[in-house]
Scaffold this motif. Structure first.
Motif, mmCIF file in Angstrom:
data_model
loop_
_atom_site.group_PDB
_atom_site.id
_atom_site.type_symbol
_atom_site.label_atom_id
_atom_site.label_comp_id
_atom_site.label_asym_id
_atom_site.label_seq_id
_atom_site.Cartn_x
_atom_site.Cartn_y
_atom_site.Cartn_z
ATOM 1 N N ILE A 21 35.421 -34.686 83.227
ATOM 2 C CA ILE A 21 36.279 -34.276 84.341
ATOM 3 C C ILE A 21 37.329 -35.345 84.627
ATOM 4 O O ILE A 21 38.507 -35.029 84.838
ATOM 5 N N VAL A 22 36.940 -36.617 84.609
ATOM 6 C CA VAL A 22 37.891 -37.704 84.853
ATOM 7 C C VAL A 22 38.953 -37.738 83.749
ATOM 8 O O VAL A 22 40.157 -37.822 84.028
ATOM 9 N N LEU A 23 38.524 -37.654 82.496
ATOM 10 C CA LEU A 23 39.478 -37.720 81.381
ATOM 11 C C LEU A 23 40.415 -36.517 81.355
ATOM 12 O O LEU A 23 41.617 -36.667 81.104
ATOM 13 N N ALA A 24 39.892 -35.330 81.624
ATOM 14 C CA ALA A 24 40.751 -34.136 81.635
ATOM 15 C C ALA A 24 41.773 -34.219 82.764
ATOM 16 O O ALA A 24 42.943 -33.862 82.590
ATOM 17 N N GLY A 25 41.362 -34.700 83.922
ATOM 18 C CA GLY A 25 42.294 -34.869 85.035
ATOM 19 C C GLY A 25 43.357 -35.901 84.720
ATOM 20 O O GLY A 25 44.543 -35.700 85.009
ATOM 21 N N SER A 26 42.946 -36.996 84.102
ATOM 22 C CA SER A 26 43.901 -38.030 83.709
ATOM 23 C C SER A 26 44.884 -37.487 82.677
ATOM 24 O O SER A 26 46.090 -37.771 82.745
ATOM 25 N N ALA A 27 44.385 -36.712 81.740
ATOM 26 C CA ALA A 27 45.253 -36.124 80.708
ATOM 27 C C ALA A 27 46.273 -35.173 81.326
ATOM 28 O O ALA A 27 47.449 -35.177 80.947
ATOM 29 N N SER A 28 45.844 -34.386 82.293
ATOM 30 C CA SER A 28 46.753 -33.459 82.955
ATOM 31 C C SER A 28 47.911 -34.218 83.615
ATOM 32 O O SER A 28 49.071 -33.843 83.486
#
Length: 172
Positions: A21-28
């Motif tokens: 969740i943290v990585l996907a949010g950062s990627a967005s």
């Protein structure tokens, strides 16, 4: 004994959900060129209560981590209709969350961003209520996120009011 096993299960699940969740949010955010470095955003007028640039990655990392733990707690609970609905709402609001940066920062659509946050808030609230019914701690872990979404809505609305006609909008 069963409760201790469930605690171990959600902790194992959280080892996956939190970083994802943290990585996907950062990627967005990264893919959308979100933040103060965005040339379009840097030219917009901001409300006096706008936090400094460093506050956003700190806040979002914390909020995504809390959401990752909350959803892990729910994933560790035996399947039920209520659990299925809660998880569906959670993933739906998370998809809206990840969509906000591309809408606001990449598409320069302040009004649609505002609408996305409002829908996200309603769906996240519904997910949180169900999380709390299923596992109290999971629902409570969603509270900081709900408060931040209220703050984000106020920020987005203020930026819209301070910058009439800035960007482009699908909503008119």
């Amino acid at each position: 004994m069963a409760e201790a096993a469930a605690d171990r299960d959600w902790k194992k699940i959280a080892l996956i959900t939190v970083p994802l969740i943290v990585l996907a949010g950062s990627a967005s955010g990264w893919l959308s060129n979100s933040g103060y470095e965005n040339d379009w955003f840097s030219l917009l007028l901001k409300p006096p209560f706008m936090p400094p640039a460093w506050a956003f990655p700190v806040a979002w990392t914390t909020l995504y981590a809390l959401m990752g733990v909350a959803v892990a707690m729910i994933l560790a609970v035996p399947p039920s209709g209520e659990r299925r609905i809660a998880l569906t709402l959670f993933w739906a609001q998370l998809a809206l969350n990840y969509a906000w940066s591309p809408v606001f920062f990449a598409a320069h659509d302040i009004k649609l961003g505002e609408a996305v946050i409002l829908v996200m808030l309603v769906v996240a609230l519904a997910a949180s209520v169900l999380f709390r019914r299923i596992r109290t701690a999971a629902g409570l872990l969603m509270l900081p996120y709900l408060l931040w979404l209220c703050f984000a809505f106020a920020l987005n609305s203020s930026i819209d009011a301070l910058n009439p006609g800035a960007g482009t909008s699908l909503l008119g």
